[in-house]
Scaffold this motif. Structure first.
Motif, PDB file in Angstrom:
ATOM      1  N   LEU A  18     -49.984  34.317  50.639  1.00  0.00           N
ATOM      2  CA  LEU A  18     -51.000  34.910  50.807  1.00  0.00           C
ATOM      3  C   LEU A  18     -50.981  35.419  52.516  1.00  0.00           C
ATOM      4  O   LEU A  18     -51.852  36.071  52.734  1.00  0.00           O
ATOM      5  N   LEU A  19     -50.553  34.360  53.288  1.00  0.00           N
ATOM      6  CA  LEU A  19     -50.759  34.856  54.870  1.00  0.00           C
ATOM      7  C   LEU A  19     -49.968  36.072  55.072  1.00  0.00           C
ATOM      8  O   LEU A  19     -50.615  36.944  55.658  1.00  0.00           O
ATOM      9  N   LEU A  20     -48.635  37.000  54.487  1.00  0.00           N
ATOM     10  CA  LEU A  20     -47.789  37.266  54.417  1.00  0.00           C
ATOM     11  C   LEU A  20     -48.855  38.888  54.193  1.00  0.00           C
ATOM     12  O   LEU A  20     -48.658  39.512  54.704  1.00  0.00           O
ATOM     13  N   SER A  21     -49.526  38.750  52.830  1.00  0.00           N
ATOM     14  CA  SER A  21     -50.126  40.348  52.128  1.00  0.00           C
ATOM     15  C   SER A  21     -51.450  40.489  52.856  1.00  0.00           C
ATOM     16  O   SER A  21     -51.837  41.808  52.951  1.00  0.00           O
ATOM     17  N   LEU A  22     -52.193  39.078  53.628  1.00  0.00           N
ATOM     18  CA  LEU A  22     -53.066  39.208  54.529  1.00  0.00           C
ATOM     19  C   LEU A  22     -52.716  40.160  56.270  1.00  0.00           C
ATOM     20  O   LEU A  22     -53.028  40.315  56.943  1.00  0.00           O
ATOM     21  N   GLY A  23     -51.290  39.792  56.277  1.00  0.00           N
ATOM     22  CA  GLY A  23     -50.579  39.994  57.168  1.00  0.00           C
ATOM     23  C   GLY A  23     -51.251  39.070  58.564  1.00  0.00           C
ATOM     24  O   GLY A  23     -51.473  39.325  60.127  1.00  0.00           O
ATOM     25  N   ILE A  24     -51.252  37.746  58.177  1.00  0.00           N
ATOM     26  CA  ILE A  24     -51.689  36.886  59.326  1.00  0.00           C
ATOM     27  C   ILE A  24     -50.562  36.081  59.786  1.00  0.00           C
ATOM     28  O   ILE A  24     -49.791  35.501  59.037  1.00  0.00           O
ATOM     29  N   PHE A  25     -50.839  36.065  60.919  1.00  0.00           N
ATOM     30  CA  PHE A  25     -49.862  34.955  61.537  1.00  0.00           C
ATOM     31  C   PHE A  25     -48.050  36.190  61.332  1.00  0.00           C
ATOM     32  O   PHE A  25     -46.689  34.793  61.688  1.00  0.00           O
ATOM     33  N   THR A  60     -43.912  37.533  63.928  1.00  0.00           N
ATOM     34  CA  THR A  60     -43.534  36.483  63.300  1.00  0.00           C
ATOM     35  C   THR A  60     -44.063  36.425  61.671  1.00  0.00           C
ATOM     36  O   THR A  60     -44.203  35.382  61.272  1.00  0.00           O
ATOM     37  N   TRP A  61     -43.409  37.145  61.388  1.00  0.00           N
ATOM     38  CA  TRP A  61     -43.375  37.201  60.000  1.00  0.00           C
ATOM     39  C   TRP A  61     -42.247  36.463  59.606  1.00  0.00           C
ATOM     40  O   TRP A  61     -42.299  36.144  58.531  1.00  0.00           O
ATOM     41  N   GLY A  62     -41.176  35.835  59.884  1.00  0.00           N
ATOM     42  CA  GLY A  62     -40.685  34.954  59.366  1.00  0.00           C
ATOM     43  C   GLY A  62     -40.531  33.726  59.585  1.00  0.00           C
ATOM     44  O   GLY A  62     -39.971  33.296  58.511  1.00  0.00           O
ATOM     45  N   PHE A  63     -41.556  33.371  60.049  1.00  0.00           N
ATOM     46  CA  PHE A  63     -41.789  31.880  59.323  1.00  0.00           C
ATOM     47  C   PHE A  63     -42.693  31.672  58.303  1.00  0.00           C
ATOM     48  O   PHE A  63     -42.286  31.437  57.781  1.00  0.00           O
ATOM     49  N   PRO A  64     -43.887  32.864  57.955  1.00  0.00           N
ATOM     50  CA  PRO A  64     -44.082  32.865  56.406  1.00  0.00           C
ATOM     51  C   PRO A  64     -43.096  33.051  55.283  1.00  0.00           C
ATOM     52  O   PRO A  64     -43.216  32.567  54.454  1.00  0.00           O
ATOM     53  N   ALA A  65     -41.810  33.677  55.534  1.00  0.00           N
ATOM     54  CA  ALA A  65     -40.896  34.222  54.979  1.00  0.00           C
ATOM     55  C   ALA A  65     -40.163  32.756  55.096  1.00  0.00           C
ATOM     56  O   ALA A  65     -39.654  32.790  53.950  1.00  0.00           O
ATOM     57  N   TYR A  66     -39.679  32.278  55.990  1.00  0.00           N
ATOM     58  CA  TYR A  66     -38.844  30.973  55.470  1.00  0.00           C
ATOM     59  C   TYR A  66     -39.914  30.068  55.095  1.00  0.00           C
ATOM     60  O   TYR A  66     -39.115  29.446  53.974  1.00  0.00           O
TER      61      TYR A  66
END
Length: 268
Positions: free
Chosen positions: A102-109, A117-123
């Motif tokens: 959800l965070l990646l799809s909405l572009g949050i964080f 910082t997209w690596g943190f949600p991907a991790y």
């Protein structure tokens, strides 16, 4: 279907015939209602141990023991208890995976200032997938007192089996930075995944009572939080043991719990 009818005038008997109706046939063909004995079954749904830590208290455990005296196991047959379960990391990994997606799809964080910082949600997605895949296989634990053995398997594959003295119920203790002690009731065993029955509680006496009660119902050993304690209950000893006195009786007059015994365990 027939019955005998009395004629009051002639003082004689006459027989009549009644054609059975569907209602009558259903009544006579209906079998006895099955009697459900608490604690009996195949092994449960697999989600009996899923409980958030805030609700995992001694009161909740007491209610479950009232519904099922062999909780968390189910009595498959006399002296044979079965537990089928999934690890609680299954729902935790699922929750982590959905939140990170959800965070990646909405572009949050995904970007903070000029840094990506997209690596943190991907991790987090990777960790969630790993937790899900490692927790999906169903576990089965069998306590077979008839054979004097326990058997643990994952998805039908045997992981370990051994004598009954290697599985037990233990009262564990932890302390915080303020010196307060919190107790856990844990089902442990050799090469077994620890099953926490009560997360954290400050009521030592209540957890001790519940732990000893469960150990008596399942015919298992019970160990207190202190290694040197008169509250251990030993029902099974290693094979070939020269010293097997049986169950140790609780000495209420000659033993009083001290805070120092928990401090020794923490230092060790």
């Amino acid at each position: 279907m027939s019955f005998i009818q009395i004629n009051p005038q002639g003082n004689c008997f006459s027989s009549c015939f009644i054609y059975p109706t569907p209602v009558i046939m259903e009544f006579f063909s209906r079998g006895p209602k099955p009697i459900h004995i608490p604690g009996t079954g195949t092994g449960g749904t697999g989600f009996e141990l899923w409980e958030i830590g805030y609700f995992s208290t001694e009161r909740s455990l007491a209610k479950k023991l009232k519904q099922n005296p062999f909780y968390p196991f189910f009595q498959q047959q006399p002296n044979v208890y079965v537990l089928d379960y999934y690890q609680d990391t299954l729902w935790k990994g699922t929750l982590l995976f959905l939140v990170c997606v959800l965070l990646l799809s909405l572009g949050i964080f995904t970007k903070v200032g000029s840094q990506q910082t997209w690596g943190f949600p991907a991790y987090g997605i990777g960790i969630g997938l790993w937790l899900i895949l490692s927790s999906i296989p169903k576990r089965r634990l069998i306590l077979n007192h008839t054979r004097g053995m326990y058997h643990f398997s994952i998805q039908g594959r045997t992981v370990c089996q051994g004598p009954m003295h290697r599985v037990y119920i233990r009262l564990a203790v932890k302390s915080d930075a303020y010196g307060r002690y919190f107790f856990q009731l844990v089902f442990c065993g050799y090469k077994l995944e620890p099953l926490v029955l009560v997360k954290l509680s400050e009521h030592y006496e209540q957890l001790e009572f519940l732990g000893r009660h469960m150990a008596r119902k399942l015919n298992l050993n019970y160990f207190d939080c202190s290694s040197l304690s008169y509250r251990h209950v030993i029902r099974h000893w290693p094979l070939g043991s020269l010293y097997s006195p049986g169950i140790t009786k609780r000495n209420l007059a000659g033993y009083k719990p001290r805070v120092s015994q928990y401090q020794d365990d923490d230092e060790a």
